[in-house]
Write an enzyme that holds these catalytic residues in place. Structure first.
Site, PDB file in Angstrom:
ATOM      1  N   GLN A   8     -28.752  34.709 -10.126  1.00 23.44           N
ATOM      2  CA  GLN A   8     -28.354  33.847  -9.007  1.00 23.44           C
ATOM      3  C   GLN A   8     -27.999  34.683  -7.773  1.00 23.44           C
ATOM      4  O   GLN A   8     -27.204  35.607  -7.866  1.00 23.44           O
ATOM      5  CB  GLN A   8     -27.155  32.981  -9.435  1.00 23.44           C
ATOM      6  N   ASP A  37     -38.237  32.594 -10.680  1.00 18.59           N
ATOM      7  CA  ASP A  37     -37.949  32.317  -9.268  1.00 18.59           C
ATOM      8  C   ASP A  37     -39.145  32.696  -8.392  1.00 18.59           C
ATOM      9  O   ASP A  37     -39.195  32.334  -7.218  1.00 18.59           O
ATOM     10  CB  ASP A  37     -36.744  33.168  -8.814  1.00 18.59           C
ATOM     11  N   LYS A  47     -28.375  24.179 -13.224  1.00 18.43           N
ATOM     12  CA  LYS A  47     -29.543  24.736 -13.916  1.00 18.43           C
ATOM     13  C   LYS A  47     -29.359  24.636 -15.429  1.00 18.43           C
ATOM     14  O   LYS A  47     -30.289  24.298 -16.161  1.00 18.43           O
ATOM     15  CB  LYS A  47     -29.779  26.184 -13.456  1.00 18.43           C
TER      16      LYS A  47
END
Ligand code: NAD
Length: 285
Positions: free
Chosen positions: A96, A119, A52
């Protein structure tokens, strides 16, 4: 023989579009910023975070990484999220998953400001997706839709079967296919007659997490098969949920693992962060 859908090249195209738009934003003094928070030392999570960060550099974003020890308390994590919510340099926040045991992941996701929830896991964004009034789409399912469109697969009116009903893949995947006017069936661990249902699918999406779960006898000839699974075979090699070699002979198109859905997830994250920056600066998407 099925056409192999090349997730690497489609993701490169998406990232290039994001890079060009970022260049334009920079002319207006706006630099999209993503904060990635990693708690603990799970090696797979470390790899995802590194990828990322690399993608952020490729598209010209500002990025911050917070690598916190597994001993981090809930309060410390919530404080960090709160700080990032108020940081104008940061447009997107990604924590995460999975978090180490003892940390309340749901509370952390709910603490992220919905405008920075790139997300699209916050209940407010999940609800927006349900009613079709959304800013961000969850990255993996959005990447799958992008792959299907690039491969020229028509979704409208087609029988779509999603195997898996998780909140991050299966359920939102089904919802996005429905938004595209597919006729959608969700299968899961309690589904009966799985093989028969899958054989009806014009578009079959596997998100189970078990290698070789989808065998050739579950696939309708000519179906589009998308493999979301990430598993390791007995030699430690990455593989998906689909018995690729056998299914490739039957399907019309298929995604490989690696090189299929995986790269798309990160590309869509970049797209969402760009959208977040635009929204937060009052610009049209
Ligand atoms: P999960 O474990 O939360 O969900 C798995 C789903 O599979 C469940 O809903 C369960 O009902 C279903 N399932 C289990 N056994 C079944 C059976 N016998 N028959 C039918 N359904 C069954 O996993 P997840 O988070 O949804 O992820 C699924 C896979 O996708 C994993 O391999 C994960 O690593 C991968 N993944 C990949 C990406 C990517 O970017 N490519 C992103 C997220 C997840």
């Amino acid at each position: 023989m099925a056409e192999r859908i090349d997730g690497k090249s489609v993701s490169a195209k998406v990232k290039e579009e994001v890079r060009l738009e970022t260049e334009k934003l920079k002319e207006q003094g706006i630099v999209p910023g993503l904060a990635v928070v990693l708690v603990g030392d799970d090696p797979a999570s470390r790899t995802y975070v590194n990828n990322k960060k690399k993608a952020c550099a490729q598209v010209g974003f500002y990025s911050e990484e917070y690598a916190l020890p597994a001993t981090t308390s809930q309060e410390e994590l919530m404080d960090l999220v709160d700080r990032l919510n108020h940081d104008p340099k940061i447009n997107g926040i990604l924590v995460q998953s999975p978090l180490p045991k003892g940390l309340d992941e749901e509370a952390v996701v709910e603490a992220i400001s919905p405008e920075k929830d790139v997300d699209a896991f916050h209940p407010s964004n999940v609800g927006r997706i349900m009613i079709g009034n959304f800013h961000f789409l969850p990255c993996t399912p959005a990447g799958v839709i992008e792959l299907l469109k690039t491969a020229g697969v028509t979704i409208a009116g087609k029988n779509c079967v999603v195997i898996g009903r998780s909140n991050i893949v299966g359920k939102p995947m089904a919802m996005l296919l429905l938004h595209e006017n597919g006729t959608v069936t969700i299968c899961h661990s309690k589904t009966q007659n799985l093989k028969e249902i899958c054989r009806q699918a014009d578009i079959l999406i596997a998100a189970v997490g078990r290698k070789h779960f989808v065998t050739a006898d579950m696939v309708k000839p000519g179906a589009a098969v998308i493999d979301v699974g990430i598993n390791r075979d007995e030699n430690g090699k990455l593989c998906g949920d689909v018995d690729f070699e056998a299914v490739e002979k039957i399907a019309s198109c298929i995604t490989p693992v690696p090189g299929g859905v995986g790269p798309m997830t990160i590309a869509m994250l970049m797209k969402n962060t760009l959208s977040a920056a635009k929204i937060q600066h009052g610009l049209p998407l």
